[in-house]
Design an enzyme around this catalytic site. Structure first.
Site, PDB file in Angstrom:
ATOM      1  N   ASP A 130       0.844  -1.187   0.000  1.00  0.00           N
ATOM      2  CA  ASP A 130       0.000   0.000   0.000  1.00  0.00           C
ATOM      3  C   ASP A 130       0.882   1.241   0.000  1.00  0.00           C
ATOM      4  OD1 ASP A 130      -2.293  -1.549   0.129  1.00  0.00           O
ATOM      5  OD2 ASP A 130      -2.308  -1.566   2.310  1.00  0.00           O
TER       6      ASP A 130
ATOM      7  N   TYR B 189       5.306  -9.859   7.762  1.00  0.00           N
ATOM      8  CA  TYR B 189       4.926  -8.467   7.998  1.00  0.00           C
ATOM      9  C   TYR B 189       5.378  -8.059   9.391  1.00  0.00           C
ATOM     10  CZ  TYR B 189       1.977  -9.162   3.932  1.00  0.00           C
ATOM     11  OH  TYR B 189       1.540  -9.439   2.669  1.00  0.00           O
TER      12      TYR B 189
END
Length: 150
Positions: free
Chosen positions: A30, A89
């Site tokens: 993103d 992540y």
């Protein structure tokens, strides 16, 4: 209409090889998210000595904050996105009243006291296999909406 890592890489490849190529990443991030260890591939006709393609990409990527760590010849059936077997992540919270300096845009600053034990207990509920159907894009190409969180 914004600059992208993919676009910068494709421009760098064209500058080195003279070819319009598509760079395929193992995944997308993103806006504002930083990737480490991202794998990508592109198909080029030109042959380079070891290290030369990587160095050429890095030279043409400046001043973008993008660095190519390695560039290797891979089997014809390698596809960065579908050959990926795992993703990792890392979400960082800095628990400080002071403003951030070096970690601006990379860390969530929380100035008030945190209950680490409660946060840990809540995080344990995320572990395991889950169905992410409701979070999928309508054009998602993943084979399954089920993912395992370690």
């Amino acid at each position: 209409n914004a600059p992208t890592v993919q676009g910068a890489l494709e421009t760098a490849v064209k500058a080195i090889c003279g070819e319009d190529v598509r760079v395929h990443g193992a995944g997308r991030t993103d806006a504002g998210v930083h990737a480490r260890g991202q794998v990508a591939h592109c198909d080029i006709a030109k042959h380079f000595p070891p290290g030369r393609f990587r160095d050429g990409l890095n030279a043409h990527l400046r001043p973008n904050p993008i660095g190519v760590l390695a560039a290797d010849i891979v089997p014809d059936d390698f596809e960065a996105r579908f050959s990926a077997i795992k993703r990792h992540y890392l979400y960082r919270i800095t628990n400080t009243r002071a403003n951030l300096a070096l970690d601006v845009s990379r860390v969530w600053r929380v100035p008030r006291a945190l209950d680490a034990d409660a946060m840990h207990a809540a995080a344990q509920r995320l572990l395991g296999k889950h169905d992410f159907t409701t979070f999928r894009d309508t054009e998602c190409q993943a084979k399954s909406p089920e993912k395992t969180l370690d």
